[in-house]
Scaffold this active site. Structure first.
Site, PDB file in Angstrom:
ATOM      1  N   LYS A   1     -13.157 -28.306  12.616  1.00 30.90           N
ATOM      2  CA  LYS A   1     -13.239 -28.046  11.179  1.00 30.90           C
ATOM      3  C   LYS A   1     -13.430 -26.554  10.914  1.00 30.90           C
ATOM      4  O   LYS A   1     -12.774 -25.970  10.047  1.00 30.90           O
ATOM      5  CB  LYS A   1     -14.400 -28.849  10.587  1.00 30.90           C
TER       6      LYS A   1
ATOM      7  N   GLU B   1     -26.760 -29.017  -7.259  1.00 30.27           N
ATOM      8  CA  GLU B   1     -25.382 -28.773  -7.705  1.00 30.27           C
ATOM      9  C   GLU B   1     -24.981 -29.811  -8.745  1.00 30.27           C
ATOM     10  O   GLU B   1     -25.478 -30.930  -8.761  1.00 30.27           O
ATOM     11  CB  GLU B   1     -24.432 -28.800  -6.510  1.00 30.27           C
TER      12      GLU B   1
ATOM     13  N   CYS C   1     -21.575 -39.544  -5.300  1.00 30.14           N
ATOM     14  CA  CYS C   1     -22.786 -39.172  -6.055  1.00 30.14           C
ATOM     15  C   CYS C   1     -23.398 -40.330  -6.820  1.00 30.14           C
ATOM     16  O   CYS C   1     -24.536 -40.731  -6.546  1.00 30.14           O
ATOM     17  CB  CYS C   1     -22.470 -38.023  -7.009  1.00 30.14           C
TER      18      CYS C   1
END
Length: 443
Positions: A36, A152, A261
């Site tokens: 990654k 966030e 979320c």
């Protein structure tokens, strides 16, 4: 401008690091996945997020954005370290903090200078205190560490836009000077900063997501009632949203929320409440309503078609929302399980999320390369994700490609008159059905 490290390169960490570099800070993103990191060093985003690749490449080329797997390298000389690792949901609904634990130990083992640790990850109230204790327990060289909660509020599919156009930046700090530093770091974004204590900042994140999830479940319940009473949920939502106290956002009826979320954070908040002996009845109901909503389209299909056994069903859209390849808690997963259990042949297509879908969708689902191919020979079509590609379809394609032009629209992508004109049998959420090209008005 500050020297910053960001640990974790998922949606939150990568967008955070890229955005901070874009406003001029020197940022090093740290991840343990070597493949990654190699991709990101080449300027390739490992996640699908509109606009992210361009901003990444620009800041890599400018020398402000770096990627590494080496914590010692990543932490050296950094004034601020952001924790942005995942906090996945355990089976009991609580947040799994194993990655937060590991980062805390890594910080203690590698930092050689005073540092402010900023928690971006969504964590239960009190976790920042725990992080600070863990770091202090493991640190050996006597450096000073302060903690700040900076949750966030990024929407997947709109995360880059939100990073530069948010409603507020929440800075929770019990040390004023640490809060001042994080406020100064965020000043170039020109977004209002709201200062509070650490625990209130942690709660703001959970409370915000829980409230938005509540609006979604509320409007879906109203939609289900509208269908039974002969009212139109779109008119109802529009009329409600004109009230400034209510607003239009999150009042679109559909098949429920998904993603990383809302499902995780609503369950976690009910668990957090239980720790202080509080039964969060409202939020428990929100979760139940949402779980029920994932079954609405298959149940409609069973009633309309009598049986799904041997029927070919096309799923248009697999990601939990458009403009992302995220399959976490996607309604498509629940729907396909129910359809397969009923004996249907399930064929799926998504413009972006096909690779991720293959990893999490149940065995028995087949995949094709276009909406038209999915519809060919189908006895029913489910509109699961409201991609622009699907909303732009000429409705004649359903009649021309399908064995039976029966459409179950979980996102209300089309108008009832459009569906009637196209000669479809069309069933949506909270609106009258269209049968043989006619809108069935009334109860």
């Amino acid at each position: 401008m500050k020297k910053i490290a960001v640990v974790g390169t998922g949606y939150v960490g990568l967008v955070t690091g890229v955005a901070l570099s874009e406003v001029g800070h020197e940022v090093t993103c740290i991840d343990i996945d070597e493949a990654k990191v190699a991709r990101m060093q080449r300027g390739e985003s490992p996640i699908y997020e509109p606009g992210l690749d361009d901003v990444m490449k620009r800041n890599i080329d400018a020398g402000r954005l770096h990627f590494t797997t080496n914590h010692n390298e990543g932490f050296t000389g950094k004034e601020v370290i952001y924790i942005a690792v995942g906090t996945p949901e355990r089976e009991d609904g609580t947040a799994d903090l194993q990655y937060v634990d590991q980062v805390s130990v890594d910080i203690a083992s590698h930092v050689k200078q005073d540092v402010v640790v900023v928690t971006k990850s969504t964590v239960p109230v009190g976790t920042n205190d725990y992080i600070l204790r863990t770091i202090k327990e493991h640190i050996t060289n006597g450096v000073a560490v302060s903690i700040v909660s900076n949750p966030e509020f990024l929407r997947e599919g709109n995360a880059v836009y939100d990073a530069f156009n948010g409603d507020r930046i929440v800075v929770g700090a019990d040390d004023k000077w640490a809060g001042d530093m994080i406020e100064e770091i965020n000043k170039p974004f020109n977004i209002p900063v709201y200062r509070t204590d650490v625990r209130s900042a942690e709660m703001i994140k959970y409370a915000s997501n829980a409230f938005l999830a509540t609006k979604i479940s509320f409007i879906n319940e109203i939609a289900n009632i509208c269908e039974k009473l002969g009212a139109n949920i779109e008119d109802v939502s529009a009329g409600m949203g004109m009230d400034g106290r209510i607003g239009h956002q999150f009042l679109r009826a559909g098949i429920g929320y998904g993603g990383s979320c809302f499902p995780k954070d609503t369950k976690a908040l009910t668990q957090i409440a239980s720790y202080v002996d509080h039964n969060f009845e409202l939020l428990n109901s929100v979760i139940r309503v949402n779980n029920f909503q994932h079954h609405v389209l298959p149940e409609k299909a069973k009633k309309v078609m009598d049986t799904l056994k041997g029927k070919r069903v096309a799923l248009l859209g697999l990601a939990f929302k458009p403009n992302t390849d995220d399959m976490r808690e996607s309604p498509a997963i629940t729907m396909s399980e129910e359809l397969l259990l009923a004996g249907a042949e399930v064929v799926g297509y998504d413009p972006i999320a096909m690779d991720n879908a293959r990893r999490v969708m149940p065995e028995g689902v087949s995949y094709v390369g276009s909406a038209e191919e999915a519809l060919t020979g189908a006895d029913a079509a489910f509109l699961v994700t409201d991609w622009d590609e699907f909303k732009a379809l000429d409705l004649s394609v359903f009649r021309e490609k399908m064995a039976q032009p029966i459409v179950f629209d979980g996102r209300n992508c089309f108008g009832l008159d459009q569906a009637a004109e196209a000669g479809l049998d069309y069933y949506s959420i909270g609106r009258a059905p269209v049968v043989k090209g006619k809108v069935e008005v009334g109860m």
